[in-house]
Design a protein around this motif. Structure first.
Motif, mmCIF file in Angstrom:
data_model
loop_
_atom_site.group_PDB
_atom_site.id
_atom_site.type_symbol
_atom_site.label_atom_id
_atom_site.label_comp_id
_atom_site.label_asym_id
_atom_site.label_seq_id
_atom_site.Cartn_x
_atom_site.Cartn_y
_atom_site.Cartn_z
ATOM 1 N N THR A 52 0.852 -1.191 0.000
ATOM 2 C CA THR A 52 0.000 0.000 0.000
ATOM 3 C C THR A 52 0.885 1.237 0.000
ATOM 4 N N PHE A 53 0.503 2.221 -0.793
ATOM 5 C CA PHE A 53 1.283 3.454 -0.908
ATOM 6 C C PHE A 53 0.463 4.490 -1.671
ATOM 7 N N SER A 54 0.846 5.731 -1.564
ATOM 8 C CA SER A 54 0.255 6.775 -2.394
ATOM 9 C C SER A 54 1.215 7.105 -3.523
ATOM 10 N N PHE A 55 0.669 7.520 -4.655
ATOM 11 C CA PHE A 55 1.522 7.869 -5.796
ATOM 12 C C PHE A 55 1.066 9.197 -6.376
ATOM 13 N N ASP A 56 2.011 10.122 -6.499
ATOM 14 C CA ASP A 56 1.736 11.423 -7.102
ATOM 15 C C ASP A 56 2.823 11.736 -8.115
ATOM 16 N N SER A 57 2.485 12.618 -9.046
ATOM 17 C CA SER A 57 3.452 12.955 -10.087
ATOM 18 C C SER A 57 3.355 14.430 -10.447
ATOM 19 N N VAL A 58 4.504 15.055 -10.631
ATOM 20 C CA VAL A 58 4.572 16.409 -11.180
ATOM 21 C C VAL A 58 4.951 16.247 -12.644
ATOM 22 N N PRO A 59 4.065 16.582 -13.582
ATOM 23 C CA PRO A 59 4.365 16.362 -14.999
ATOM 24 C C PRO A 59 5.679 17.026 -15.398
ATOM 25 N N GLY A 60 6.484 16.284 -16.153
ATOM 26 C CA GLY A 60 7.795 16.802 -16.548
ATOM 27 C C GLY A 60 7.891 17.052 -18.038
ATOM 28 N N ASP A 61 9.003 17.625 -18.432
ATOM 29 C CA ASP A 61 9.289 17.892 -19.834
ATOM 30 C C ASP A 61 10.310 16.884 -20.338
ATOM 31 N N THR A 62 10.245 16.571 -21.627
ATOM 32 C CA THR A 62 11.237 15.671 -22.221
ATOM 33 C C THR A 62 12.583 16.375 -22.295
ATOM 34 N N SER A 63 13.634 15.669 -21.940
ATOM 35 C CA SER A 63 14.975 16.251 -21.951
ATOM 36 C C SER A 63 15.378 16.660 -23.361
ATOM 37 N N LYS A 64 15.919 17.866 -23.484
ATOM 38 C CA LYS A 64 16.440 18.328 -24.773
ATOM 39 C C LYS A 64 17.968 18.249 -24.819
ATOM 40 N N GLN A 65 18.567 17.916 -23.699
ATOM 41 C CA GLN A 65 20.028 17.859 -23.629
ATOM 42 C C GLN A 65 20.563 16.462 -23.925
ATOM 43 N N GLN A 66 19.691 15.477 -23.844
ATOM 44 C CA GLN A 66 20.096 14.110 -24.125
ATOM 45 C C GLN A 66 19.161 13.513 -25.169
ATOM 46 N N ALA A 67 19.744 12.748 -26.048
ATOM 47 C CA ALA A 67 18.943 12.049 -27.052
ATOM 48 C C ALA A 67 19.500 10.642 -27.195
ATOM 49 N N ILE A 68 18.598 9.699 -27.529
ATOM 50 C CA ILE A 68 18.985 8.284 -27.622
ATOM 51 C C ILE A 68 18.723 7.771 -29.037
ATOM 52 N N TRP A 69 19.706 7.041 -29.529
ATOM 53 C CA TRP A 69 19.555 6.360 -30.805
ATOM 54 C C TRP A 69 19.736 4.860 -30.598
ATOM 55 N N ILE A 70 18.878 4.072 -31.239
ATOM 56 C CA ILE A 70 19.013 2.616 -31.211
ATOM 57 C C ILE A 70 19.469 2.164 -32.594
ATOM 58 N N ASP A 71 20.568 1.439 -32.633
ATOM 59 C CA ASP A 71 21.122 0.964 -33.900
ATOM 60 C C ASP A 71 20.370 -0.292 -34.336
ATOM 61 N N ASP A 72 19.359 -0.098 -35.217
ATOM 62 C CA ASP A 72 18.586 -1.278 -35.623
ATOM 63 C C ASP A 72 19.248 -2.030 -36.777
ATOM 64 N N SER A 73 20.436 -1.553 -37.211
ATOM 65 C CA SER A 73 21.192 -2.315 -38.211
ATOM 66 C C SER A 73 22.161 -3.291 -37.556
ATOM 67 N N MET A 74 22.240 -3.254 -36.227
ATOM 68 C CA MET A 74 23.093 -4.199 -35.501
ATOM 69 C C MET A 74 22.410 -5.566 -35.485
ATOM 70 N N PRO A 75 23.088 -6.621 -35.921
ATOM 71 C CA PRO A 75 22.461 -7.953 -35.915
ATOM 72 C C PRO A 75 22.113 -8.399 -34.494
ATOM 73 N N ASP A 76 21.230 -9.371 -34.412
ATOM 74 C CA ASP A 76 20.862 -9.952 -33.119
ATOM 75 C C ASP A 76 22.116 -10.566 -32.488
ATOM 76 N N ILE A 77 22.419 -10.145 -31.271
ATOM 77 C CA ILE A 77 23.642 -10.591 -30.599
ATOM 78 C C ILE A 77 23.684 -12.108 -30.468
ATOM 79 N N ALA A 78 22.511 -12.707 -30.232
ATOM 80 C CA ALA A 78 22.460 -14.162 -30.033
ATOM 81 C C ALA A 78 22.883 -14.928 -31.282
ATOM 82 N N GLU A 79 22.823 -14.280 -32.452
ATOM 83 C CA GLU A 79 23.160 -14.947 -33.710
ATOM 84 C C GLU A 79 24.607 -14.719 -34.120
#
Length: 811
Positions: A589-616
């Motif tokens: 049991t707990f209470s949950f509250d949130s202060v809405p935030g903004d998306t970071s403009k100083q950091q960005a993430i890229w996922i390399d989808d041309s990288m083959p599956d590591i397991a293969e």
């Protein structure tokens, strides 16, 4: 004061500029400056550093034309310089070739600054002038540097002369370890030193210490949050006010309160001010993830609250963070030949006049001689017969914690302290800041490890010194048991210890009480249930670790005693649609509250989808692909951190980068994590390969732009003995080990790793994840959604990522 600029930093360099400042009676009375024609072309690095050009030096005199003037000016003086070894030797060599012998006494302001400003992190002339308010407008020009060195030297002399005579006398005992004649200004200061101690100091067994801060009578805070912010001379922030209102609203709710709010809104004041207003008799205990953050809060928010509202605050750490005066006193009585060690003794004698806490973290360069600081750190014990019983730093800290309204601690010590003393937080107000990191700290808290080579060496050393027959028998028994188990591991690959092995070791360890065995005793504490060997291989050696684990950490609520109120605050509380941090910590049991935030403009993430599956991929193919991508990213010429899960993979990639002649630093190959990080910050290489602590414990603040490469999703190794046992337990509780634990833990580690590169307001960091499972596996959507909720996130081919990052880091 003398400063030279030269064609290089080598002993065979040619002088290109000389700056001299003459001091008499603590006043600058004369200056001299000249360029010198070296009759050789300058490197671009020297031109960039000094601003001196070849065309300018072509018009300058030869050294032979100015040698007589320089010698006549300094012949009867004390030669003072910042890094005197370089300047004096180079000038002496040049003068000797012109028929002049420079025999002046030499004084080094670098070493004097290290002693008399003991808490500084860097001792370059630029850093010292900035910290001490000395003008240095044209750094790396000889006369400007000489003038700055002169001002630094005058400040050093003034500070020395104000120190207690007792302290200066003790410093002089070790001053022969200083370079050349650097002891001379200390001897001069002794003649001027006051005979009696001022009211700020106290003496104990010949050591002079700064007195404790007085306990203040607390002032009332305003009921209006904005008014308190104004009194602190801070600006109103709408999100901070929203957050503070949520803290106040939940104060009387008996449940634990989880409040999610993004970084940068001023959360610390947001919870401290309403809690100080609402709490009447209870202590407010704030736990933060690291000792660095703990120190920052004490230096900023806690200091301001003390100054404005007279709130008594205290920073509480484990005993080993504090100096043990008894051990330091014993080290002073010992004669040591090591120059660096003796310099630390002098440095600490000055520090005792300044510190009110005895917290060794205040000595920023202590890592350079860790063995000495291990010797003098506190072990949590204090004899009533101690010469320092009334001023022992750990005892002071313990007592001050009982009398302070606000206590700041860190997650690791919070867990240790609660286990030893549940009354510490019982019926108090507890705030766990950056609560997502508490879960990762709980993981670490549940495991212990020890290097077998080091502990066996320690046992051999103890046996050599031991004169007690019973103690010797116990040490021999422990040594025999560990050697026998290690032999079984090497010859039969028996990893796990049996119950009877553990029982024998525990019995012997309980009967022996030596501080050198504290870590081994902790590893075999009754709370740990499973013990096994693991092997780590690096390029130059093999390490065998003995590990132990406990499984009760998974339910934090059973570990935590009843508090008056508990808040768990973080920018990351919702991990996935199925799992929140409250679930992971065991809160029903707990209470949950949130202060809405903004998306970071100083950091960005890229996922390399041309990288083959590591397991293969085979290991060789995978290592080749990682090296190729790091080489391509290196062409962007930006600082880059590459994070690995496997030391084996990291070293293999490092070898490929060596073959490609790409300069880089690799943890444990080029030094300890601390050393390679320091070298990376200095710019020795633009690429750092790291694992382990670089995922969660190292911040990157020196780089304005940074590329972070996450080579693989940080899942736990399913073959790990601890993980296997934990998974069995989770299944028995009706939980899914992967979706209820492994996946949320991985998301937390990813967020923590990404957070290493957002430590300054204007810092830009580009994060690349070279693991396409996020886009290909069913669970990947959970990771994708968790990351994209906080950061701009794009998945595309690697070549396109290169172009995107180059554009992103331009702004």
């Amino acid at each position: 004061m003398v400063d030279l600029e030269a064609t290089s930093a080598s002993s065979s360099a040619s002088i290109i500029q000389v700056g001299i400042v003459i001091i008499e009676n603590n006043r600058i009375v004369q200056t001299y400056a000249t360029d010198v024609n070296p009759h050789e072309k300058l490197s671009q690095a020297i031109v960039s550093l000094t601003g001196i050009t070849d065309s300018r030096l072509q018009k300058a005199p030869d050294f032979s034309e100015v040698a007589a003037d320089i010698y006549e000016l300094i012949a009867d003086s004390i030669f003072v310089a910042h890094n005197v070894k370089f300047d004096a030797n180079l000038l002496a060599e040049h003068l000797f070739l012109e028929g002049y012998e420079l025999l002046n006494p030499r004084v080094d302001t670098v070493e004097l600054a290290q002693i008399f400003y003991p808490t500084f992190e860097k001792y370059s002339l630029g850093n010292l002038t900035e910290l001490l308010g000395i003008e240095l407008s044209d750094a790396h020009t000889a006369i400007a540097d000489a003038k700055a060195t002169a001002e630094l030297f005058l400040k050093l002399k003034k500070k020395m002369a104000a120190l207690p005579r007792i302290t200066l006398e003790k410093i002089l005992v070790f001053s022969d370890s200083l370079l050349y004649e650097s002891r001379l200004p200390i001897e001069e200061a002794l003649e001027l030193a006051p005979l009696h101690l001022s009211e700020d100091y106290q003496e104990a067994a010949g050591l002079v210490l700064r007195k404790e801060e007085p306990v203040l009578h607390e002032r009332c805070l305003s009921q209006d949050f904005a008014a308190n912010i104004a009194l602190l001379n801070l600006e109103d922030r709408a999100k901070q006010l929203d957050f503070a209102n949520l803290v106040a609203k939940r104060f009387d709710d008996p449940r634990a309160s989880f409040i999610e709010a993004q970084s940068g809104i001023g959360k610390t004041y947001g919870y401290l001010l309403p809690l100080l207003n609402n709490a009447k008799t209870e202590q407010i205990i704030v736990s933060v993830p690291t000792k660095v953050l703990q120190d920052q809060i004490m230096a900023n928010e806690a200091k301001a609250l003390r100054n404005i509202f007279h709130i008594n605050c205290h920073s509480l750490k484990s005993p080993k963070n504090y100096l043990k005066l008894d051990s330091f006193y014993e080290s002073l009585a010992r004669s040591d030949d090591n120059r660096l060690l003796n310099r630390y003794k002098m440095q600490l004698l000055v520090w005792l006049l300044e510190t009110r806490t005895g917290d060794l973290d205040e000595i920023r360069q202590k890592q350079r001689y860790a063995a000495y600081f291990d010797e003098i750190k506190h072990d949590g014990r204090l004899s009533r017969h101690s010469l320092f019983y009334d001023c022992d730093f750990w005892q002071r800290s313990y007592q001050k914690a009982q009398n302070s309204r606000l206590i700041i601690t860190n997650h690791a010590y919070l867990l240790t302290r609660i286990e030893d003393d549940q009354a510490f937080v019982e019926n108090q107000i507890l705030v766990i800041d950056e609560a997502q990191k508490l879960f990762l700290t709980l993981e670490q808290f549940s495991q212990q490890q020890i290097n077998m080579t080091k502990i066996l060496q320690t046992l051999s050393q103890l046996l050599e010194k031991s004169r007690d027959i019973l103690e010797k028998r116990l040490l021999e028994s422990i040594q025999f048991e560990l050697n026998h188990l290690l032999t079984l591991f090497y010859k039969r690959r028996r990893k796990q210890l049996k119950d009877e092995d553990v029982s024998r070791l525990r019995q012997n360890l309980k009967e022996i009480d030596l501080p050198e065995l504290a870590d081994l005793k902790q590893l075999f504490a009754d709370s740990f249930s499973d013990f096994w060997f693991e092997e780590e291989v690096s390029p130059d050696h093999r390490i065998v670790l003995l590990k132990s684990v406990r499984l009760d950490f998974t339910d934090f609520t059973s570990f935590l005693p009843p508090t008056k109120k508990t808040y768990l605050v973080s920018a990351t509380l919702r991990i996935s649609p199925q799992v929140s941090l409250a679930n992971l910590l065991g809160f029903a049991t707990f209470s949950f509250d949130s202060v809405p935030g903004d998306t970071s403009k100083q950091q960005a993430i890229w996922i390399d989808d041309s990288m083959p599956d590591i397991a293969e991929l085979t290991d060789t193919e995978y290592e080749r692909l990682l090296a190729e991508r790091l080489l391509a990213l290196a062409e962007l010429e930006q600082p880059m951190l590459a994070l690995f899960n496997s030391r084996k993979t990291m070293f293999a990639v490092s070898e490929r980068l060596d073959e490609a002649q790409l300069a880089h630093l690799a943890q444990d190959k080029n030094g300890t994590p601390f050393n390679v990080k320091r070298r990376f910050d200095r710019g020795e290489a633009n690429l750092l390969l790291g694992t382990g602590s670089f995922w969660e414990g190292v911040d990157f603040v020196e780089q304005e732009r940074l590329i972070e490469v996450i080579t693989r999703l940080p899942f736990d190794n399913p073959e790990n003995i601890f993980i296997k046992k934990l998974n069995r337990r989770l299944r028995q509780e009706g939980k899914n080990p992967f979706y209820d634990y492994a996946l949320p833990s991985t998301i937390l580690r990813l967020r923590q790793a990404i957070g290493r590169t957002k430590r300054k307001s204007r810092q830009l960091s580009a994060i690349i994840i070279l693991d396409s499972r996020i886009m290909r596996k069913r669970y990947g959507k959970t990771i994708y959604d968790a990351l994209s909720a906080q950061f701009p996130l794009v998945n595309q081919k690697f070549q396109n990522i290169l172009d995107d990052i180059a554009h992103f880091l331009m702004f």
